[in-house]
Write a protein that holds these residues in place. Sequence first.
Motif, PDB file in Angstrom:
ATOM      1  N   LEU A  29       0.875  -1.098   0.181  1.00  0.00           N
ATOM      2  CA  LEU A  29      -0.116  -0.041   0.066  1.00  0.00           C
ATOM      3  C   LEU A  29       0.912   1.176  -0.072  1.00  0.00           C
ATOM      4  N   VAL A  30       0.124   2.289  -0.810  1.00  0.00           N
ATOM      5  CA  VAL A  30       1.244   3.465  -0.877  1.00  0.00           C
ATOM      6  C   VAL A  30       0.251   4.637  -0.161  1.00  0.00           C
ATOM      7  N   PHE A  31       0.633   5.354   0.689  1.00  0.00           N
ATOM      8  CA  PHE A  31       0.051   6.678   0.982  1.00  0.00           C
ATOM      9  C   PHE A  31       0.775   7.602   0.879  1.00  0.00           C
ATOM     10  N   ALA A  32       0.233   8.692  -0.021  1.00  0.00           N
ATOM     11  CA  ALA A  32       1.151   9.887  -0.367  1.00  0.00           C
ATOM     12  C   ALA A  32       0.366  11.112  -0.230  1.00  0.00           C
ATOM     13  N   VAL A  33       0.953  12.181   0.373  1.00  0.00           N
ATOM     14  CA  VAL A  33       0.322  13.561   0.725  1.00  0.00           C
ATOM     15  C   VAL A  33       1.222  14.548  -0.046  1.00  0.00           C
ATOM     16  N   GLY A  78      -6.301   1.240  -7.020  1.00  0.00           N
ATOM     17  CA  GLY A  78      -5.811   0.007  -6.416  1.00  0.00           C
ATOM     18  C   GLY A  78      -5.361   0.051  -4.947  1.00  0.00           C
ATOM     19  N   ASN A  79      -3.980   0.098  -4.708  1.00  0.00           N
ATOM     20  CA  ASN A  79      -3.505  -0.147  -3.309  1.00  0.00           C
ATOM     21  C   ASN A  79      -2.779   1.541  -3.011  1.00  0.00           C
ATOM     22  N   VAL A  80      -3.196   2.426  -3.857  1.00  0.00           N
ATOM     23  CA  VAL A  80      -2.291   3.622  -3.744  1.00  0.00           C
ATOM     24  C   VAL A  80      -3.309   4.947  -3.380  1.00  0.00           C
ATOM     25  N   LEU A  81      -3.147   5.374  -2.291  1.00  0.00           N
ATOM     26  CA  LEU A  81      -4.176   6.488  -1.812  1.00  0.00           C
ATOM     27  C   LEU A  81      -3.614   7.899  -1.699  1.00  0.00           C
ATOM     28  N   CYS A  82      -3.933   8.801  -2.149  1.00  0.00           N
ATOM     29  CA  CYS A  82      -3.083  10.208  -2.067  1.00  0.00           C
ATOM     30  C   CYS A  82      -4.263  11.146  -1.671  1.00  0.00           C
ATOM     31  N   THR A  83      -3.708  12.131  -1.034  1.00  0.00           N
ATOM     32  CA  THR A  83      -4.447  13.339  -0.426  1.00  0.00           C
ATOM     33  C   THR A  83      -3.640  14.619  -0.487  1.00  0.00           C
ATOM     34  N   TYR A  84      -4.402  15.937  -0.389  1.00  0.00           N
ATOM     35  CA  TYR A  84      -3.591  16.920  -0.082  1.00  0.00           C
ATOM     36  C   TYR A  84      -3.726  17.242   1.404  1.00  0.00           C
ATOM     37  N   MET A  85      -4.372  16.414   2.235  1.00  0.00           N
ATOM     38  CA  MET A  85      -4.502  16.773   3.526  1.00  0.00           C
ATOM     39  C   MET A  85      -3.341  16.551   4.321  1.00  0.00           C
TER      40      MET A  85
END
Lengths: 443, 242
Positions: B91-95, B189-196
């Motif tokens: 999983l990737v979580f990117a801001v 997919g398993n990549v989730l991104c946000t500006y928060m």
Amino acid sequence: MTILFEDGSDVKLVRKLRTAVAVFVARAISKLITHFGIGQGGTLPGRVLLALEPNALSVLSQGVISVVVSGTNGKTTTTAMISDLLSRYEIYTNDTGANMDFGVAFALARAQRVPGSHQLRFGVFEVDEAYLPAVAATVNPKVVVLLNLSRDQLDRNSEVRMIAKRWRDLFGKQSKLKVVANCDDPLVVYAAMGSSDPIYVSSGGGWHLDATSCPICESKVIFSDCDWGCSVCDFRRPNPSYSLDQGGGVVRDHESLGELNLLIPGRFNLGNALLAIAATSELARLSGVPFNPEEALRRLQSFEGSGGRYSIYSLGRPDGVKVRTMLAKNPAGWNALIDTVLEDPIADRLVMALNANVADGKDTSWIWDVHFERLSNRYKRIVVLGDRKFDLAVRLGYADIDPMPVSGSQLDALQNLECSPNTTISYIGNYTAFYDLRKDLLR
Amino acid sequence: MTVSDSSVRIVLLYPDLLGTYGDSGNATILAKRVALHDISAEVVLVHSDETVTAEGDIYLLGGGEDGPQNYARDLLSKEPNFARAIDKGALVFAVCAGFQILGDSYVDARGEIQSGLGVVDAKTRRIKGDRAVGELLGESLLPISQRLLSGFENHGSGTTLFGRSQPISRTLRGVGNDYDAHVDGALQGNVLCTYMHGPALARNYALADYLLEKAVGLKPLEGDWLTELQMKLLSERIESLS
């Protein structure tokens, strides 16, 4: 009204007259503000002064021998130390914390000159990092003190490297400026290298996260205990002229000047004191007045802090519990105060307060860059106050500390906090939280 | 860098480049929430002079300034282990800046178009209005217990989604991806991104648990004191906007 211009300065008469009127109006506004207790009276009068006469800063600083202090943390304390060391002279200083151009202008305007006095006049000013180039170009200080640079209020400031670059350009243009700089901070050294012959002082630096890559070649900067250097190019820590030896003695160019003991806590304050001594010594040399380092060290021993930083206040409690108030505005400042608290054997109660007003920065994310985890062995519970107490509470919770959020006035919370008799609570607050509490404590 | 097999591995990518906005707090939060399940968690810091491990369960990217953003993109594009880990389903979580480099392309401070890693169907250009700085509140589009997502945004670029990416929230206050987008973030997919920022997972406990469920199958936490505290923070933030 005092005659302002008796020193034969070359300012045009019209400007002088306009400035005199602007000074008169600004002083009147300041008196009203102070009279009605709606502030410390530095910001609005200063703005009015510069609105009425945009050249006022230049006019008023004629004939004043100035030293300017800038950097992210320690400005107010270092400025107050230098003022203290120069206290036998006539001094202008912006000790209300208004540190932009208008704050400096009003500090010059509010002082009533002693008529007929021919004493040397010294200006000791703290200046906001972003305003340093503009203020230095106008005021023409003899000495500039550079403390440190780290992230602060990211919602309105650009990156600190940009500031370091602007400083460097300034020193390239104003070659007569004597720069006194902290050699333990790579960004400060990068800026100081713009001047021809800076005086380096080892005043310490614990915060490296904003200088991990070299400001010259962008390669990694390697830090060891008290040294640093770029892994690729030849940018490295310069040897300091001033440093502290292991026993707390001040060393200048391998010569011992005596011991430095301070009343106020914090290792970083020893660094601030060292910079103050170096800056005052340079200022004295450049203006031809005597400076005795032993006497300076003695004087700083009784320095009590400025603007309530590190002050101990009575809380009016029957059990004699007092509070020591400390101010930290950014992660580097908080981390330094956490060191201070951990070094203090009697700090058994800790209270923290966080606001997010415009003056504080609206984004509180930076508290996750503070290593609160280090407190968890000593403090199982910490009281949290301020508008953003829940942000602090969550942060402390994730650092294995039980937070106790308390609503309402900070003073009430401190007065009702359960403590052993005759102890002193350690309070750390950010900008507006600290001043809210201080206002109540002084009431 | 030691990696043992039994624990959940949270890899924080380039905190020295993408650590300007406190987003490393997301790693602290995820690790602690794993530990609350009595499962050991390990935060692996990968600095810009270190190699990325392919053995992470979660990879985190944060916000940063323009120069370091390009450098981080350069490093990641030459890092086969990162691509390998994504292929394996990590999983990737990117801001913020991290979000931008995962897309097809973005613009840097000089206005030059830079190519991204192409992991997410998104492209980033100069934002269509003033720099977005302030509280960001959105209605969650994720299958989580939290109805509202809250954070602090601070970006001068705007992102447009296309293809297979879906936003994570519909913007109620603040800007989000861009002024005309009315949404925040991306899920693909398993990549989730946000500006928060905030950091994002400090306020949004359910988003943290959603990431852990997707990454390693952990059920959302319930009734623990940290979640209770975060619920208070979240409602205090939401009330401050009303």
